[in-house]
Design a protein around this motif. Structure first.
Motif, PDB file in Angstrom:
ATOM      1  N   GLU A  31       0.831  -1.211   0.000  1.00 37.50           N
ATOM      2  CA  GLU A  31       0.000   0.000   0.000  1.00 37.50           C
ATOM      3  C   GLU A  31       0.868   1.264   0.000  1.00 37.50           C
ATOM      4  O   GLU A  31       0.549   2.238  -0.663  1.00 37.50           O
ATOM      5  CB  GLU A  31      -0.935   0.011   1.207  1.00 37.50           C
ATOM      6  CG  GLU A  31      -2.144  -0.887   1.049  1.00 37.50           C
ATOM      7  CD  GLU A  31      -3.027  -0.503  -0.128  1.00 37.50           C
ATOM      8  OE1 GLU A  31      -3.301   0.702  -0.321  1.00 37.50           O
ATOM      9  OE2 GLU A  31      -3.441  -1.411  -0.860  1.00 37.50           O
ATOM     10  N   THR A  32       1.967   1.224   0.736  1.00 44.35           N
ATOM     11  CA  THR A  32       2.877   2.367   0.772  1.00 44.35           C
ATOM     12  C   THR A  32       3.494   2.610  -0.595  1.00 44.35           C
ATOM     13  O   THR A  32       3.547   3.744  -1.071  1.00 44.35           O
ATOM     14  CB  THR A  32       3.991   2.143   1.809  1.00 44.35           C
ATOM     15  OG1 THR A  32       3.391   1.839   3.064  1.00 44.35           O
ATOM     16  CG2 THR A  32       4.878   3.357   1.938  1.00 44.35           C
ATOM     17  N   SER A  33       3.939   1.539  -1.228  1.00 44.69           N
ATOM     18  CA  SER A  33       4.542   1.699  -2.554  1.00 44.69           C
ATOM     19  C   SER A  33       3.487   2.126  -3.575  1.00 44.69           C
ATOM     20  O   SER A  33       3.792   2.867  -4.504  1.00 44.69           O
ATOM     21  CB  SER A  33       5.252   0.421  -2.994  1.00 44.69           C
ATOM     22  OG  SER A  33       4.386  -0.674  -3.020  1.00 44.69           O
ATOM     23  N   LYS A  34       2.257   1.693  -3.392  1.00 45.60           N
ATOM     24  CA  LYS A  34       1.168   2.115  -4.291  1.00 45.60           C
ATOM     25  C   LYS A  34       0.973   3.627  -4.191  1.00 45.60           C
ATOM     26  O   LYS A  34       0.860   4.317  -5.213  1.00 45.60           O
ATOM     27  CB  LYS A  34      -0.125   1.392  -3.928  1.00 45.60           C
ATOM     28  CG  LYS A  34      -1.301   1.793  -4.776  1.00 45.60           C
ATOM     29  CD  LYS A  34      -2.572   1.092  -4.344  1.00 45.60           C
ATOM     30  CE  LYS A  34      -3.753   1.631  -5.115  1.00 45.60           C
ATOM     31  NZ  LYS A  34      -5.019   1.129  -4.643  1.00 45.60           N
ATOM     32  N   THR A  35       0.962   4.149  -2.962  1.00 48.39           N
ATOM     33  CA  THR A  35       0.795   5.587  -2.748  1.00 48.39           C
ATOM     34  C   THR A  35       1.953   6.369  -3.357  1.00 48.39           C
ATOM     35  O   THR A  35       1.736   7.380  -4.032  1.00 48.39           O
ATOM     36  CB  THR A  35       0.699   5.893  -1.241  1.00 48.39           C
ATOM     37  OG1 THR A  35      -0.359   5.116  -0.689  1.00 48.39           O
ATOM     38  CG2 THR A  35       0.438   7.362  -0.991  1.00 48.39           C
ATOM     39  N   GLU A  36       3.168   5.892  -3.140  1.00 50.54           N
ATOM     40  CA  GLU A  36       4.345   6.561  -3.685  1.00 50.54           C
ATOM     41  C   GLU A  36       4.341   6.536  -5.211  1.00 50.54           C
ATOM     42  O   GLU A  36       4.697   7.531  -5.850  1.00 50.54           O
ATOM     43  CB  GLU A  36       5.612   5.907  -3.160  1.00 50.54           C
ATOM     44  CG  GLU A  36       5.860   6.158  -1.691  1.00 50.54           C
ATOM     45  CD  GLU A  36       7.051   5.379  -1.154  1.00 50.54           C
ATOM     46  OE1 GLU A  36       7.789   4.770  -1.953  1.00 50.54           O
ATOM     47  OE2 GLU A  36       7.235   5.391   0.069  1.00 50.54           O
ATOM     48  N   LEU A  37       3.943   5.422  -5.785  1.00 51.67           N
ATOM     49  CA  LEU A  37       3.898   5.308  -7.237  1.00 51.67           C
ATOM     50  C   LEU A  37       2.825   6.225  -7.816  1.00 51.67           C
ATOM     51  O   LEU A  37       3.046   6.856  -8.851  1.00 51.67           O
ATOM     52  CB  LEU A  37       3.650   3.855  -7.645  1.00 51.67           C
ATOM     53  CG  LEU A  37       3.808   3.507  -9.113  1.00 51.67           C
ATOM     54  CD1 LEU A  37       5.169   3.930  -9.634  1.00 51.67           C
ATOM     55  CD2 LEU A  37       3.634   2.018  -9.320  1.00 51.67           C
ATOM     56  N   GLU A  38       1.683   6.334  -7.157  1.00 50.78           N
ATOM     57  CA  GLU A  38       0.630   7.252  -7.609  1.00 50.78           C
ATOM     58  C   GLU A  38       1.126   8.700  -7.581  1.00 50.78           C
ATOM     59  O   GLU A  38       0.842   9.464  -8.504  1.00 50.78           O
ATOM     60  CB  GLU A  38      -0.617   7.112  -6.737  1.00 50.78           C
ATOM     61  CG  GLU A  38      -1.414   5.877  -7.035  1.00 50.78           C
ATOM     62  CD  GLU A  38      -2.600   5.689  -6.094  1.00 50.78           C
ATOM     63  OE1 GLU A  38      -2.546   6.190  -4.942  1.00 50.78           O
ATOM     64  OE2 GLU A  38      -3.562   5.042  -6.520  1.00 50.78           O
ATOM     65  N   GLN A  39       1.869   9.067  -6.545  1.00 55.10           N
ATOM     66  CA  GLN A  39       2.409  10.424  -6.453  1.00 55.10           C
ATOM     67  C   GLN A  39       3.432  10.691  -7.552  1.00 55.10           C
ATOM     68  O   GLN A  39       3.463  11.773  -8.136  1.00 55.10           O
ATOM     69  CB  GLN A  39       3.028  10.660  -5.082  1.00 55.10           C
ATOM     70  CG  GLN A  39       2.009  10.746  -3.982  1.00 55.10           C
ATOM     71  CD  GLN A  39       2.650  10.835  -2.600  1.00 55.10           C
ATOM     72  OE1 GLN A  39       3.863  10.704  -2.448  1.00 55.10           O
ATOM     73  NE2 GLN A  39       1.820  11.054  -1.586  1.00 55.10           N
ATOM     74  N   ALA A  40       4.268   9.709  -7.843  1.00 58.49           N
ATOM     75  CA  ALA A  40       5.262   9.854  -8.906  1.00 58.49           C
ATOM     76  C   ALA A  40       4.578   9.996 -10.258  1.00 58.49           C
ATOM     77  O   ALA A  40       4.984  10.816 -11.090  1.00 58.49           O
ATOM     78  CB  ALA A  40       6.209   8.658  -8.912  1.00 58.49           C
ATOM     79  N   LEU A  41       3.525   9.226 -10.486  1.00 57.99           N
ATOM     80  CA  LEU A  41       2.781   9.329 -11.747  1.00 57.99           C
ATOM     81  C   LEU A  41       2.083  10.677 -11.860  1.00 57.99           C
ATOM     82  O   LEU A  41       2.019  11.256 -12.942  1.00 57.99           O
ATOM     83  CB  LEU A  41       1.753   8.202 -11.860  1.00 57.99           C
ATOM     84  CG  LEU A  41       2.288   6.854 -12.294  1.00 57.99           C
ATOM     85  CD1 LEU A  41       1.241   5.769 -12.104  1.00 57.99           C
ATOM     86  CD2 LEU A  41       2.742   6.892 -13.738  1.00 57.99           C
ATOM     87  N   LEU A  42       1.562  11.168 -10.771  1.00 60.19           N
ATOM     88  CA  LEU A  42       0.900  12.468 -10.775  1.00 60.19           C
ATOM     89  C   LEU A  42       1.900  13.577 -11.107  1.00 60.19           C
ATOM     90  O   LEU A  42       1.595  14.505 -11.856  1.00 60.19           O
ATOM     91  CB  LEU A  42       0.251  12.725  -9.419  1.00 60.19           C
ATOM     92  CG  LEU A  42      -0.629  13.959  -9.303  1.00 60.19           C
ATOM     93  CD1 LEU A  42      -1.839  13.842 -10.223  1.00 60.19           C
ATOM     94  CD2 LEU A  42      -1.086  14.135  -7.874  1.00 60.19           C
ATOM     95  N   ALA A  43       3.103  13.459 -10.592  1.00 57.32           N
ATOM     96  CA  ALA A  43       4.134  14.475 -10.816  1.00 57.32           C
ATOM     97  C   ALA A  43       4.742  14.408 -12.207  1.00 57.32           C
ATOM     98  O   ALA A  43       5.037  15.434 -12.817  1.00 57.32           O
ATOM     99  CB  ALA A  43       5.223  14.348  -9.768  1.00 57.32           C
ATOM    100  N   HIS A  44       4.944  13.203 -12.730  1.00 53.99           N
ATOM    101  CA  HIS A  44       5.697  13.046 -13.977  1.00 53.99           C
ATOM    102  C   HIS A  44       4.872  12.552 -15.163  1.00 53.99           C
ATOM    103  O   HIS A  44       5.281  12.737 -16.303  1.00 53.99           O
ATOM    104  CB  HIS A  44       6.861  12.068 -13.786  1.00 53.99           C
ATOM    105  CG  HIS A  44       7.818  12.475 -12.727  1.00 53.99           C
ATOM    106  ND1 HIS A  44       8.748  13.474 -12.909  1.00 53.99           N
ATOM    107  CD2 HIS A  44       7.995  12.035 -11.460  1.00 53.99           C
ATOM    108  CE1 HIS A  44       9.469  13.612 -11.808  1.00 53.99           C
ATOM    109  NE2 HIS A  44       9.025  12.761 -10.906  1.00 53.99           N
ATOM    110  N   GLU A  45       3.778  11.874 -14.934  1.00 52.45           N
ATOM    111  CA  GLU A  45       2.917  11.234 -15.932  1.00 52.45           C
ATOM    112  C   GLU A  45       3.562  10.004 -16.576  1.00 52.45           C
ATOM    113  O   GLU A  45       2.898   9.007 -16.775  1.00 52.45           O
ATOM    114  CB  GLU A  45       2.479  12.210 -17.028  1.00 52.45           C
ATOM    115  CG  GLU A  45       1.481  13.217 -16.585  1.00 52.45           C
ATOM    116  CD  GLU A  45       0.910  14.030 -17.718  1.00 52.45           C
ATOM    117  OE1 GLU A  45      -0.258  14.405 -17.614  1.00 52.45           O
ATOM    118  OE2 GLU A  45       1.622  14.289 -18.704  1.00 52.45           O
TER     119      GLU A  45
END
Length: 98
Positions: A31-45
């Motif tokens: 779940e933690t890595s899911k949240t971090e990955l979502e944030q990275a995708l939001l920032a970089h696409e």
């Protein structure tokens, strides 16, 4: 939104020079890595994800799971490397050529 071949090719070109932003290791996809990955995708696409050899699942399995977990597109999977795209609805950074 589904990506057509022309859009995937464009994203592959953009992703060629990218370095991996995210690593999936022995903890797997939590779940933690899911949240971090979502944030990275939001920032970089468009990001590269490296699946380390000690990960509980291989890259192919993770590539099949990610679209349903994150509502993203796995543009390419080569070896242990995944190229993932998710458009930012509020502030898009990647615009496809006509």
């Amino acid at each position: 939104m589904n990506l057509n071949n022309k859009q995937k090719n464009y994203l592959r070109k953009l992703g060629h020079s990218l370095k991996p932003v995210f690593h999936i290791g022995k903890q797997g996809f939590t779940e933690t890595s899911k949240t971090e990955l979502e944030q990275a995708l939001l920032a970089h696409e468009l990001i590269k994800v490296k699946v380390l050899p000690n990960a509980p699942k291989d890259a192919k399995e993770i590539a099949q799971e990610l679209p349903s977990l994150l509502a993203c597109h796995v543009v390419q999977q080569v070896g242990h490397m995944l190229l993932i795209y998710k458009t930012n609805e509020k502030k898009p950074k990647i615009f496809f050529p006509e």
